[in-house]
Scaffold this active site. Structure first.
Site, PDB file in Angstrom:
ATOM      1  N   CYS B  99      -4.495   2.755 -13.215  1.00 28.85           N
ATOM      2  CA  CYS B  99      -4.938   2.008 -12.151  1.00 28.85           C
ATOM      3  C   CYS B  99      -6.644   2.437 -12.201  1.00 28.85           C
ATOM      4  O   CYS B  99      -7.367   1.462 -12.089  1.00 28.85           O
ATOM      5  CB  CYS B  99      -4.588   2.552 -10.659  1.00 28.85           C
ATOM      6  SG  CYS B  99      -2.811   2.675 -10.309  1.00 28.85           S
ATOM      7  N   CYS B 102      -8.976   0.084 -14.145  1.00 25.49           N
ATOM      8  CA  CYS B 102     -10.045  -1.053 -13.695  1.00 25.49           C
ATOM      9  C   CYS B 102     -10.485  -0.696 -12.463  1.00 25.49           C
ATOM     10  O   CYS B 102     -11.584  -1.039 -12.162  1.00 25.49           O
ATOM     11  CB  CYS B 102      -8.725  -2.124 -13.124  1.00 25.49           C
ATOM     12  SG  CYS B 102      -7.944  -3.046 -14.744  1.00 25.49           S
ATOM     13  N   CYS B 244      14.233   0.943  13.415  1.00 32.27           N
ATOM     14  CA  CYS B 244      14.243   0.389  14.872  1.00 32.27           C
ATOM     15  C   CYS B 244      15.227  -0.619  15.102  1.00 32.27           C
ATOM     16  O   CYS B 244      16.115  -0.666  16.003  1.00 32.27           O
ATOM     17  CB  CYS B 244      13.007  -0.018  15.128  1.00 32.27           C
ATOM     18  SG  CYS B 244      11.792   0.963  15.978  1.00 32.27           S
TER      19      CYS B 244
END
Lengths: 160, 283
Positions: B99, B102, B244
């Protein structure tokens, strides 16, 4: 630390009901009159002590999840989403109480109270609390006819 | 110590404690590695909101839980953020990139979480943070996509959310986002399952009430990913939606499903104005 604050919504707020006894009124054929149901759903009388257990047991009716009831104070943590049931029998007849427990939406339009004696008309019904789908034909009512009669028998003792 | 000094000291303490009592409900001051950071716990809602006030889920939790989130050293979610920091810097995939290659520092991600989900114009569809992360992995790094609810993915959303902590949630609901928002809204007000409960039944009509021992919140998602004491890990938004819906005795949707993406757009927008809190601490 107050231990109850760490407890999440119980996975089993309301339980499966089990077998439909031969004398039971079929859930789709309950006769509601202005929301009230005159005749016993099981054909038998209710047992108030058994009703007390249904109302306080998480895997059964768990009525105290939403309703505060002084007479059931031995069970911890009553909710307050619904109205208190103290004095319910002074406000409602037996037939009205039965109708409200079986399908409150017939009395209170738009109520969020689950219908405890119904087996159809749901959106995306699941197999209990698994999150998996259930065919409507495979659903049980949330409470049996006799359990509803037992709850009604207990509610009838709540006079003001 | 003379009397004047004593009076001043007591007055100071009094003012401090009164001041704290008055503001403690509206903001939370978090002790961070480098100082302090303030987040808003109560804010004015957007004009279209049905709620009179937007309230962070943290307000409905115990003082003990709140204090865990008030200190980054006590916040158990930070362990997972640190793991994500390591993976941020780790080369993965056929392109031999991390990561960091870039994006540089994670701090470059500041502001990203506050606007998620965001319509991806190139792809012509609504994307959540997870989808942007996986697009980097598969298209730029040549690495395998992470599963929506995997530890690596949820931790990475934690690291990226942290870079926006304290910024107000600001999810777009108009233009390209409008149809998703409408779909999510419809879902929010639909009763599902054998208990026939909608999101609104608990989180709009009954927040601050109790279902048994559970203190109902507004169901805001600005605090996600959330470290839950219940399962001792960071939890994704879609995983919480699933829980939920399961509890209404319904068939749930899958994490990453079009339905949950739409619901996320709507629910996130209901918190527009609340601070990004992730990683938050909940029960």
């Amino acid at each position: 630390m107050k231990p109850f604050l760490l407890v999440m919504v119980p996975v089993s707020m309301f339980a499966f009901a089990t077998v439909v006894a031969a004398a039971d009124v079929i859930p789709g054929e309950v006769m509601y009159q202005d929301g009230a149901v005159a005749a016993s759903l099981s054909g038998a009388a209710g047992d108030a002590d058994a009703g007390k257990k249904v109302m306080t047991t998480r895997s059964l009716g768990n009525c105290v999840a939403c309703h505060q009831v002084d007479a059931l104070s031995s069970a911890a943590f009553h909710g307050n989403v619904g109205p208190t049931l103290n004095g319910a029998a002074s406000r409602w007849t037996e037939a009205q109480l039965r109708g409200i427990v079986a399908d409150s939406k017939k009395t209170f339009e738009g109520s969020m109270m689950p219908s405890f004696y119904k087996k159809s008309g749901y959106i995306r019904p699941g197999n209990a609390y698994t999150g998996k789908a259930s065919a409507e034909a495979d659903l049980s009512t949330l409470l049996t006819a006799q359990q509803i009669e037992d709850v009604v028998a207990f509610l009838k003792t709540l006079k003001e | 110590m003379n009397i004047l000094k004593k009076t001043t000291l007591i007055g100071g303490i009094l003012a401090l404690s009164l001041g704290f009592a008055a503001t403690a409900q509206d903001t939370l001051t978090i002790a961070t590695e480098t100082g302090t950071q303030e987040i808003m716990l109560k804010v004015k809602p957007p004009a279209w909101s049905p709620l009179p006030e937007l309230i962070s889920g943290l307000v409905f939790r115990s003082k003990e839980t709140q204090s865990l989130q008030a200190d980054d050293f006590g916040n158990p979610g930070m362990v997972f953020v640190e793991q994500a920091w390591e993976s941020w810097n780790t080369t993965d995939g056929s392109a031999g990139k991390s990561c960091a290659d870039c994006h540089g520092e994670p701090a470059k991600m500041a502001g990203v979480r506050a606007v998620m989900p965001k319509f991806n114009k190139d792809k012509g569809e609504m994307w959540t943070l997870e989808m942007y992360i996986n697009n980097c992995r598969t298209d730029r790094m040549g690495a395998d996509a992470w599963k929506w609810n995997s530890g690596s993915m949820v931790s990475m959303t934690g690291l990226i959310s942290l870079q926006s902590r304290g910024m107000p949630m600001n999810v777009a609901i108009d233009g390209d986002a409008a149809p998703y928002w409408e779909q999510g809204k419809e879902m929010y007000y639909s009763s599902t399952g054998q208990l026939e409960l909608s999101c609104a039944n608990c989180h709009e009509d009954n927040y601050d009430n109790y279902i048994r021992a559970d203190h109902l919140s507004q169901g805001q998602i600005n605090g996600f990913p959330a470290y839950r004491l219940k399962n001792a890990k960071l939890n994704s938004i879609h995983n919480r939606f699933k829980g939920c819906i399961r509890d209404t005795r319904a068939e749930t949707y899958k994490e990453g499903s079009p339905e949950f993406i739409a619901l996320e757009v709507y629910v996130a927008s209901r918190g527009n104005g609340l601070s990004v809190e992730g990683p938050s601490v909940r029960n």
